[in-house]
Write a protein that holds these residues in place. Sequence first.
Motif, short mmCIF file in Angstrom:
data_model
loop_
_atom_site.label_atom_id
_atom_site.label_comp_id
_atom_site.label_asym_id
_atom_site.label_seq_id
_atom_site.Cartn_x
_atom_site.Cartn_y
_atom_site.Cartn_z
N LYS A 13 -35.60 26.66 5.34
CA LYS A 13 -34.15 26.84 5.34
C LYS A 13 -33.66 26.26 4.02
O LYS A 13 -33.95 25.11 3.71
CB LYS A 13 -33.49 26.14 6.52
CG LYS A 13 -33.96 26.64 7.88
CD LYS A 13 -33.50 28.06 8.12
CE LYS A 13 -33.90 28.48 9.53
NZ LYS A 13 -33.42 29.78 9.88
N GLN A 23 -26.84 21.16 9.71
CA GLN A 23 -27.16 22.12 10.76
C GLN A 23 -27.52 23.46 10.13
O GLN A 23 -28.43 23.53 9.32
CB GLN A 23 -26.03 22.19 11.78
CG GLN A 23 -25.89 20.87 12.54
CD GLN A 23 -24.78 20.87 13.56
OE1 GLN A 23 -23.92 21.74 13.60
NE2 GLN A 23 -24.78 19.86 14.40
N GLU A 24 -26.83 24.53 10.46
CA GLU A 24 -27.20 25.86 9.96
C GLU A 24 -26.33 26.32 8.80
O GLU A 24 -26.26 27.51 8.51
CB GLU A 24 -27.11 26.90 11.11
CG GLU A 24 -28.16 26.69 12.19
CD GLU A 24 -29.59 26.83 11.66
OE1 GLU A 24 -29.87 27.80 10.94
OE2 GLU A 24 -30.42 25.97 11.99
N ALA A 144 -23.88 30.08 5.18
CA ALA A 144 -25.02 29.98 6.09
C ALA A 144 -26.28 29.72 5.28
O ALA A 144 -26.43 30.21 4.17
CB ALA A 144 -25.17 31.27 6.89
#
Length: 152
Positions: A13, A23-24, A144
């Motif tokens: 990620k 987080q995301e 994102a």
Amino acid sequence: VQTPFLILGDSWKCCPEGWRPFQESCYYFSDDQMPWNESKKNCSGMGSQLVVINTEAEQVSAGRQMKYQQNAINLFIGLRAQEVGQWRWADQTPYNESAAFWRPREPTNTPEEKCVVIHHQSENLQNWNDVPCTIRSYRICENAVRARSPLD
């Protein structure tokens, strides 16, 4: 340049260089100031949006990151009133009063103050303030995270 910060299975990620992960999402804390509309365009130009704060955890994370921003007293977020008192997120996420973090006696809901900043206060979770959209302020952009294969 991508900065990997989390490995899940066979993918990483990643956040762009200079962005901070939580987080995301990836967050960009600007080092220059501009009015709200220009701030929104600047975030869009980077493939992101002014931050939409959906949870207390996200609000806490934003507050922690602000401690590291030199001179950043106020930062625009993606909340704005088209009409006085009718708050809307820039990405059309529904406004949730139970996930709002207004300073005491805010919002003032005046015609002159239709944009929202996070006002840096030490360890105070309730730090949103409605302000004129024309003032120049720092901003927080949100994007994102991107999943990447370690081979990319």
